[in-house]
Design an enzyme around this catalytic site. Structure first.
Site, PDB file in Angstrom:
ATOM      1  N   SER A 178      -0.160   3.331  -1.166  1.00 24.96           N
ATOM      2  CA  SER A 178      -1.292   4.526  -0.092  1.00 24.96           C
ATOM      3  C   SER A 178      -1.534   3.680   1.188  1.00 24.96           C
ATOM      4  O   SER A 178      -1.680   4.097   2.364  1.00 24.96           O
ATOM      5  CB  SER A 178      -2.435   4.979  -0.604  1.00 24.96           C
ATOM      6  OG  SER A 178      -3.116   4.063  -1.366  1.00 24.96           O
ATOM      7  N   HIS A 206       2.557  10.258  -2.105  1.00 22.44           N
ATOM      8  CA  HIS A 206       3.063   9.974  -0.822  1.00 22.44           C
ATOM      9  C   HIS A 206       4.429  10.285  -0.652  1.00 22.44           C
ATOM     10  O   HIS A 206       4.886  10.132   0.475  1.00 22.44           O
ATOM     11  CB  HIS A 206       2.368   8.777  -0.245  1.00 22.44           C
ATOM     12  CG  HIS A 206       0.725   8.490  -0.268  1.00 22.44           C
ATOM     13  ND1 HIS A 206       0.126   9.220   0.769  1.00 22.44           N
ATOM     14  CD2 HIS A 206      -0.106   7.988  -1.263  1.00 22.44           C
ATOM     15  CE1 HIS A 206      -1.192   9.035   0.572  1.00 22.44           C
ATOM     16  NE2 HIS A 206      -1.397   8.139  -0.665  1.00 22.44           N
ATOM     17  N   LYS A 237      -1.187  16.764  -0.384  1.00 19.56           N
ATOM     18  CA  LYS A 237      -0.667  15.872   0.765  1.00 19.56           C
ATOM     19  C   LYS A 237       0.597  16.509   1.721  1.00 19.56           C
ATOM     20  O   LYS A 237       0.489  17.512   2.129  1.00 19.56           O
ATOM     21  CB  LYS A 237      -0.340  14.698   0.325  1.00 19.56           C
ATOM     22  CG  LYS A 237      -1.627  13.877   0.036  1.00 19.56           C
ATOM     23  CD  LYS A 237      -1.750  12.750  -0.667  1.00 19.56           C
ATOM     24  CE  LYS A 237      -3.023  12.005  -0.973  1.00 19.56           C
ATOM     25  NZ  LYS A 237      -3.353  11.253  -2.129  1.00 19.56           N
TER      26      LYS A 237
HETATM   27  C1  LIG Z   1      -4.326  11.096  -2.888  1.00 28.41           C
HETATM   28  C2  LIG Z   1      -4.022  10.391  -4.174  1.00 28.41           C
HETATM   29  C3  LIG Z   1      -4.102  10.806  -5.593  1.00 28.41           C
HETATM   30  C4  LIG Z   1      -5.422  11.647  -5.867  1.00 28.41           C
HETATM   31  O1  LIG Z   1      -4.804  12.822  -5.656  1.00 28.41           O
HETATM   32  P1  LIG Z   1      -5.848  14.065  -5.201  1.00 28.41           P
HETATM   33  O2  LIG Z   1      -5.016  15.371  -5.375  1.00 28.41           O
HETATM   34  O3  LIG Z   1      -6.245  14.059  -3.896  1.00 28.41           O
HETATM   35  O4  LIG Z   1      -6.870  13.969  -6.084  1.00 28.41           O
HETATM   36  C5  LIG Z   1      -3.936   9.859  -6.660  1.00 28.41           C
HETATM   37  N1  LIG Z   1      -2.924   8.914  -6.273  1.00 28.41           N
HETATM   38  C6  LIG Z   1      -2.320   8.550  -5.118  1.00 28.41           C
HETATM   39  C7  LIG Z   1      -1.630   7.410  -4.904  1.00 28.41           C
HETATM   40  C8  LIG Z   1      -3.001   9.114  -3.897  1.00 28.41           C
HETATM   41  O5  LIG Z   1      -2.558   8.666  -2.953  1.00 28.41           O
END
Ligand SMILES: *Cc1c(COP(=O)(O)O)cnc(C)c1O
Length: 384
Positions: A178, A206, A237
């Protein structure tokens, strides 16, 4: 009083320049947003396909609100498992090409579910050092041994696997990292998991919607299939709504239904979100131009930045980090971009390693080529 200790800690963070402040968003998510009373060109969201403000999703959610009401009213195992949730699980499994999928309210909860349900005291989790916080927290909560290896270092991972006497082994990684935007070497990871009989948990937060010819995520990107893969992706996302899912072998998923505590002991998300997500999958399939636009923007950004002193990390995803180095300079570049109406967050340690403070540029299909040109010209200008 306890408050005194908390106040001291907060004051310490403030004087170190580490106090976080929430910006107030006064518009929909998008390329041009209204925050704290001003309009800015934003490169900060994870809304990679520009679906968070897509009218068709909002319409589907409004219609679902009329049909299914506001809330689910119960956990999935009692009476909260609405037919919209069920239809979405079937559609998600089909989309990623795995036998069965299970919905969660957030990605954080999905990661906790998988690791704590499968792993315990006699087991070991092998994890990349740049993994997301939710994976790290999940391992702590599971009480399994926590074996971390340097970023994408397959030799280090193999050494840890080869010397482990754990009952069960799980390799857990972000499929797309990320803060760096690079990919985990999934085929090599899978080969090691086969050699040492381990599960492979891929957190595709992602990659889902973005990677692969049809946006089906990291499995499509690498064309890999294996029953030992446990696939997790988030739906807040690229999918533009909220929630997450775990997909994989049907027995594994049934085991999670029965025993994952963040599945059993929590209220099901509102069914209207599932209806919005069904529409999101439809839009992803019908509007392939969004992924094409994203690729064009990634290319334009990488070709456009001519700042010798600052380097873009090697990344083929919409996460494009520009390494600045010092915390002060990263903050100052971010502030000077904001003076020009461009919002790009400066990411500093401890979120990233020392001396790698960076601008985390994140691109979206909601951006135009002109938006990206505006950013690259501003950065080139500031680098002079
Ligand atoms: C955003 C994210 C999460 C958490 O997901 P949410 O639905 O926002 O709780 C888990 N792992 C990664 C790599 C992320 O970027």
């Amino acid at each position: 009083m306890v408050f005194q200790a908390l106040q001291q800690e907060l004051a310490g963070r403030e004087s170190a320049g580490l106090l976080r402040r929430r910006r107030l968003l006064e518009s929909m998510q998008g390329a041009h947003i209204q925050v704290d009373g001003r309009e800015v060109l934003s490169f900060c969201s994870n809304d990679y396909l520009g679906l968070a403000a897509h009218p068709a999703l909002a319409v589907a959610i409004k219609q679902a609100a009329d049909a299914s009401g506001a809330g689910s009213g119960a956990s999935h195992l009692i009476t909260g498992h609405h037919q919209y949730h069920h239809a979405l699980e079937l559609a998600l499994a089909e989309f990623v090409g795995l036998p069965r999928a299970l919905l969660f309210s957030t990605g954080y909860m999905a990661n906790i579910a998988v690791v704590t349900a499968l792993m315990g005291r006699d087991d070991a989790v092998f994890a990349d050092k740049l993994n997301h916080a939710s994976l790290n927290d999940a391992v702590q909560l599971s009480r399994a041994a926590f074996k971390r290896y340097a970023h994408n270092d397959m030799a280090a991972l193999e050494h840890l696997l080869a010397t482990s006497a754990a009952r069960r082994k799980l390799v857990a990684v972000d499929a797309v990292f990320s803060m760096d935007g690079d990919l985990a070497p999934v085929p090599q990871l899978l080969a090691l998991c086969e050699k040492y009989d381990a599960w492979l948990l891929l957190d595709d937060a992602h990659g889902f919607g973005v990677l692969g010819r049809d946006g089906r995520g990291v499995l499509q990107h690498f064309a890999v299939h294996d029953p030992r893969i446990i696939y997790m992706a988030t739906l807040g996302k690229a999918a533009g709504v909220s929630g997450a899912f775990v997909a994989g072998d049907a027995t594994l998923v049934e085991y999670l239904v029965q025993s994952a505590r963040t599945y059993v002991y929590t209220t099901a998300a509102p069914p209207l979100l599932a209806a919005g997500l069904l529409q999101s999958l439809k839009v992803m399939a019908e509007e392939g131009w969004r992924r094409e636009r994203l690729q064009a923007l990634i290319h334009a950004l990488r070709a456009g930045i001519r700042a010798e002193r600052w380097q873009l990390l090697e990344s083929q995803t919409p996460i494009q980090p520009l390494i600045i180095g010092s915390n002060e300079e990263a903050l100052s570049v971010s502030e000077r971009l904001l003076e020009r109406g461009i919002l790009v967050p400066a990411i500093r340690p401890p979120t990233v390693p020392q001396n790698t403070a960076r601008l985390r540029i994140s691109l979206s299909a909601a951006h135009t080529l002109e938006d990206v040109t505006q950013l690259t010209e501003a950065i080139n200008d500031l680098a002079r």
